[in-house]
Scaffold this motif. Structure first.
Motif, PDB file in Angstrom:
ATOM      1  N   PHE A 403       1.578 -10.400  11.522  1.00  0.00           N
ATOM      2  CA  PHE A 403       1.022 -10.012  10.222  1.00  0.00           C
ATOM      3  C   PHE A 403       0.507 -11.223   9.440  1.00  0.00           C
ATOM      4  O   PHE A 403      -0.434 -11.100   8.649  1.00  0.00           O
ATOM      5  CB  PHE A 403       2.068  -9.239   9.419  1.00  0.00           C
ATOM      6  N   GLY A 407      -3.317 -11.390   8.303  1.00  0.00           N
ATOM      7  CA  GLY A 407      -3.618 -11.658   6.902  1.00  0.00           C
ATOM      8  C   GLY A 407      -4.574 -12.820   6.727  1.00  0.00           C
ATOM      9  O   GLY A 407      -5.461 -12.790   5.864  1.00  0.00           O
ATOM     10  N   LYS A 445      -6.907  -3.468  10.683  1.00  0.00           N
ATOM     11  CA  LYS A 445      -6.932  -4.094   9.355  1.00  0.00           C
ATOM     12  C   LYS A 445      -8.365  -4.441   8.946  1.00  0.00           C
ATOM     13  O   LYS A 445      -8.745  -4.295   7.773  1.00  0.00           O
ATOM     14  CB  LYS A 445      -6.071  -5.362   9.368  1.00  0.00           C
ATOM     15  N   PHE A 490      -2.713  -2.976   4.728  1.00  0.00           N
ATOM     16  CA  PHE A 490      -1.454  -3.378   4.120  1.00  0.00           C
ATOM     17  C   PHE A 490      -1.188  -2.538   2.866  1.00  0.00           C
ATOM     18  O   PHE A 490      -2.078  -1.862   2.345  1.00  0.00           O
ATOM     19  CB  PHE A 490      -1.522  -4.848   3.680  1.00  0.00           C
ATOM     20  N   SER A 492      -0.857  -3.854   0.051  1.00  0.00           N
ATOM     21  CA  SER A 492      -1.697  -4.501  -0.965  1.00  0.00           C
ATOM     22  C   SER A 492      -3.120  -3.962  -0.985  1.00  0.00           C
ATOM     23  O   SER A 492      -3.827  -4.105  -1.991  1.00  0.00           O
ATOM     24  CB  SER A 492      -1.713  -6.019  -0.758  1.00  0.00           C
ATOM     25  N   ASP A 493      -3.557  -3.323   0.081  1.00  0.00           N
ATOM     26  CA  ASP A 493      -4.901  -2.734   0.085  1.00  0.00           C
ATOM     27  C   ASP A 493      -5.016  -1.578  -0.904  1.00  0.00           C
ATOM     28  O   ASP A 493      -6.121  -1.217  -1.317  1.00  0.00           O
ATOM     29  CB  ASP A 493      -5.273  -2.264   1.494  1.00  0.00           C
ATOM     30  N   TYR A 528       6.090 -10.166   2.290  1.00  0.00           N
ATOM     31  CA  TYR A 528       5.069 -10.601   1.329  1.00  0.00           C
ATOM     32  C   TYR A 528       4.744 -12.066   1.581  1.00  0.00           C
ATOM     33  O   TYR A 528       5.602 -12.935   1.477  1.00  0.00           O
ATOM     34  CB  TYR A 528       5.532 -10.405  -0.105  1.00  0.00           C
ATOM     35  N   MET A 550       2.915  -2.192   9.456  1.00  0.00           N
ATOM     36  CA  MET A 550       1.830  -2.798   8.691  1.00  0.00           C
ATOM     37  C   MET A 550       1.525  -1.981   7.442  1.00  0.00           C
ATOM     38  O   MET A 550       1.302  -2.540   6.365  1.00  0.00           O
ATOM     39  CB  MET A 550       0.577  -2.930   9.561  1.00  0.00           C
ATOM     40  N   ARG A 551       1.518  -0.661   7.578  1.00  0.00           N
ATOM     41  CA  ARG A 551       1.137   0.198   6.455  1.00  0.00           C
ATOM     42  C   ARG A 551       2.234   0.335   5.399  1.00  0.00           C
ATOM     43  O   ARG A 551       1.944   0.555   4.229  1.00  0.00           O
ATOM     44  CB  ARG A 551       0.743   1.583   6.967  1.00  0.00           C
ATOM     45  N   VAL A 554       4.074  -4.398   4.669  1.00  0.00           N
ATOM     46  CA  VAL A 554       3.368  -5.687   4.601  1.00  0.00           C
ATOM     47  C   VAL A 554       2.452  -5.732   3.382  1.00  0.00           C
ATOM     48  O   VAL A 554       1.700  -4.791   3.115  1.00  0.00           O
ATOM     49  CB  VAL A 554       2.532  -5.936   5.881  1.00  0.00           C
ATOM     50  N   ALA A 555       2.514  -6.833   2.663  1.00  0.00           N
ATOM     51  CA  ALA A 555       1.628  -7.049   1.513  1.00  0.00           C
ATOM     52  C   ALA A 555       1.202  -8.508   1.477  1.00  0.00           C
ATOM     53  O   ALA A 555       1.939  -9.390   1.919  1.00  0.00           O
ATOM     54  CB  ALA A 555       2.328  -6.679   0.211  1.00  0.00           C
TER      55      ALA A 555
END
Length: 683
Positions: A403, A407, A445, A490, A492-493, A528, A550-551, A554-555
């Motif tokens: 990840f 990223g 991603k 992620f 964050s998306d 994070y 991932m979904r 993860v951020a």
């Protein structure tokens, strides 16, 4: 006697296994190294398919491009203009008949091995950067001056960069970097044709053909001894791409041996004397390993024999220092020691290496990274070492590696709607080829990123038309695409949905989305920016699919493409970054969430807006790197200042802008900061 011999042999084997395990901890297991390489390969393949003539190609070279993530290593990138190509023979012009490329002819007739003059053949028209300014005339021909080219490209990326060989070099918040601006040639150098004939044992035919098909580069540095007086005009032939492919073709044990030699150079050889600590570099080490593998000087590369391979390489290095000759792997006539390893310094270096050689393998005890694993075995020769890589590291370590790499590499330059469509088409083509598990996640991603940017670009285009029906249709499509993208990427998306809602005046919905995001970010198993509670993560997500992880876990920070308008309040910062050749602005996730929340509350509840602003102020003023990375403090202070200026607190805003101006200029927003400060002074 036989028993003693067996014990010694068994003890050395255990030492080898212990060092192998330690190197897997430092350098990475074969799975970790594959993750780094596979994710980068997908990104480079994607960029290659969408780049236009007026853009620059970039390639991660050096140790990071090879798959290392060693502490203290620098970051190396090569950049070359996609609209220019070097050829070796005038007949090769036919290859570019319809390609709209500016052609440069390599002329090695008056240059030493490994170097060349570059003659500008094609007239430049409508090019953003014209090479005429770095040309010198010789016999009515225009040649590119390497020294003038270096001066023109110096400090292109960062203002405090310094010249380091052919590179622009500097320090990026504690991370050293080398950026080389160069030219690309798809044809293999005639002077390196003998290398092809040498490849009987290694590498295999497929790798050789791949290397030859991909040619070489020319970096702006002349021969160190200034032969023929052309040192300011000469360019060095660079085999960085070929070298990267060669390192990737190594077995993992060979790769770890290479890593051990790099560590030994840094921690032992270069620590001995101020007179000799600059003579050898990692490129010499790489050259040694290449020659040893190709000549089959050490046929058995395995964990139980790792130190023997190290010793063979070390002895070859000693021999070269004694002789003062380090033959370039591709053009052996090019002696890499010619300007450095000679005279009294050479003699001192050899005596230093000889002293290490006389100590035998115990010389490795001088390495701070390796010492402990050797001592453990020396105290207990019957120690049992497990070299099974699967059992070396837990699942969470590989997930973090994956990840983190995704990223780092999942923010392509989608500068407009046309580019977004090209990216989507290129991704569609990738779906039909065999991909590793890591590459599938990387594509997933990237799809999320590009669909998201397509949604914003589509909205911006039809908003500009002013036609209500088209704007309504574009908004429906874009909003649907935003929600779809959030299902692939992620956590964050999801912040981009909130940004889109604010952009389209859906203030309450934006606040609701932010509330959901914050709830997800509060989970104890969150990854994070590469940090996680490993125990809680394993308890909750151990054994789950990578896509699920991932979904849901993860951020990362928010990347805004500098050519696409996401939030109008940040337009000056995006324009400043774009003017300074930055493709993205990177913003801490928690700063962005507070920013959007503040902007929305201004239209719905001023009390909540003030409370959000106070939370943002605490975050920016007092965070110690947990939520606001040091390198991103420029944009964090800037956003705080924008919010304070909007709320009417001009004194506080001025202080924040001044703080932004003093931070490391990663996002290149200084022009916007200056304008905002000037605006405050005039109000």
């Amino acid at each position: 006697m036989d028993s003693i011999s067996w014990n010694v042999e068994s003890g050395i084997q255990t030492l080898c296994e212990s060092v192998f395990v330690r190197l897997c901890q430092i350098v990475g297991t074969s799975k970790q190294v594959a993750i780094r390489r596979d994710s980068r390969a997908i990104r480079e393949l994607l960029d290659k398919r969408v780049l236009e003539n007026d853009e620059a190609v970039n390639m991660e070279s050096g140790s990071a491009g090879e798959g290392f993530r060693l502490s203290g290593s620098d970051v190396d990138y090569m950049y070359w203009p996609n609209g220019y190509r070097v050829i070796w023979d005038i007949l090769q012009c036919e290859y570019y008949y319809n390609a709209n490329k500016i052609l440069i002819l390599a002329d090695c007739s008056e240059s030493p091995p490994g170097f060349s003059l570059l003659e500008l053949l094609t007239e430049e028209r409508d090019r953003e950067r014209n090479l005429q300014s770095v040309c010198v005339k010789m016999n009515d021909r225009l040649f590119l001056s390497s020294s003038q080219f270096r001066q023109e490209t110096e400090a292109v990326q960062f203002p405090n960069s310094k010249e380091h060989g052919p590179c622009e070099s500097g320090d990026l918040g504690g991370l050293e970097y080398d950026f080389a601006y160069c030219f690309y040639c798809i044809f293999w150098p005639p002077s390196a044709s003998s290398w092809i004939d040498r490849c009987h044992f290694w590498p295999d035919d497929e790798v050789v053909n791949n290397i030859v098909r991909n040619g070489c580069h020319f970096v702006p540095i002349g021969h160190p001894l200034g032969i023929q007086g052309h040192e300011h005009k000469e360019w060095r032939i660079s085999f960085s791409l070929a070298e990267r492919k060669l390192v990737h073709s190594m077995t993992h044990c060979q790769f770890l041996t290479y890593g051990l030699l790099k560590i030994f150079l840094k921690e032992v050889i270069n620590k001995h004397s101020d007179e000799t600590n600059k003579l050898l570099c990692s490129y010499h080490i790489k050259t040694v390993v290449f020659w040893v593998i190709q000549q089959n000087a050490f046929p058995l590369w395995c964990p139980q024999n790792l130190l023997a391979g190290f010793w063979v390489c070390f002895k070859l290095l000693m021999k070269w220092v004694y002789e003062g000759v380090c033959p370039n792997f591709f053009i052996p006539e090019n002696n890499l020691f010619l300007s450095k390893v000679h005279g009294s310094a050479q003699r001192r270096l050899f005596l230093q290496l000889e002293d290490l050689y006389n100590k035998g393998l115990t010389c490795l005890l001088q390495s701070s990274s390796i010492r402990s694993c050797l001592i453990d075995v020396l105290y207990n020769l019957r120690l049992s070492i497990c070299t099974d890589e699967v059992r070396m590291k837990p699942e969470v370590v590989f997930d973090l590696e994956l990840f983190n790499e995704i990223g780092r590499k999942s923010s392509p330059f989608t500068k407009n709607l046309h580019r977004c469509i090209k990216f989507l088409h290129a991704l569609d083509q990738l779906i039909g080829i065999p991909l590793t598990q890591c590459q599938i996640l990387m594509v997933q991603k990237l799809i999320a990123t590009i669909i998201r940017d397509t949604a914003f670009a589509l909205k911006n285009r039809y908003t500009a038309t002013g036609l209500n029906k088209q704007m309504y249709i574009a908004d429906r499509m874009s909003y649907h695409m935003m929600k779809l993208a959030a299902k692939f990427g992620f956590i964050s998306d999801m912040a981009y949905i909130a940004m889109y809602c604010y952009k389209t005046l859906r203030y309450r919905e934006a606040v609701y989305v932010i509330k959901i995001i914050k709830a997800k970010l509060a989970q104890p198993y969150l990854i994070y920016n590469g940090e996680v509670d490993r125990k809680r993560y394993t308890e909750v997500l151990g054994g789950k699919s990578l896509s699920t992880k991932m979904r849901h876990a993860v951020a990362g920070d928010i990347a805004l493409n500098t050519s696409i308008c996401y939030i109008s309040e940040l337009t000056p910062e995006q324009q400043s970054a774009l003017q300074n050749l930055r493709q993205t602005i990177c913003i801490p996730l928690f700063v962005m969430l507070h920013f959007v929340q503040f902007l929305c509350h201004r239209h719905t509840d001023t009390t909540l807006a003030q409370a959000t602003l106070e939370e943002l102020q605490v975050l920016v003023h007092h965070d110690q790197g947990l939520y606001v990375r040091e390198l991103l403090r420029d944009i964090s202070w800037e956003i705080l200042g924008i919010c304070q200026q909007i709320s009417g607190n001009h004194q506080a805003a001025l202080y924040s802008y001044q703080q932004s101006f003093t931070q490391f200029p990663l996002n290149k927003i200084q022009n916007a900061t200056q304008i905002r400060i000037q605006e405050l002074h005039t109000t």
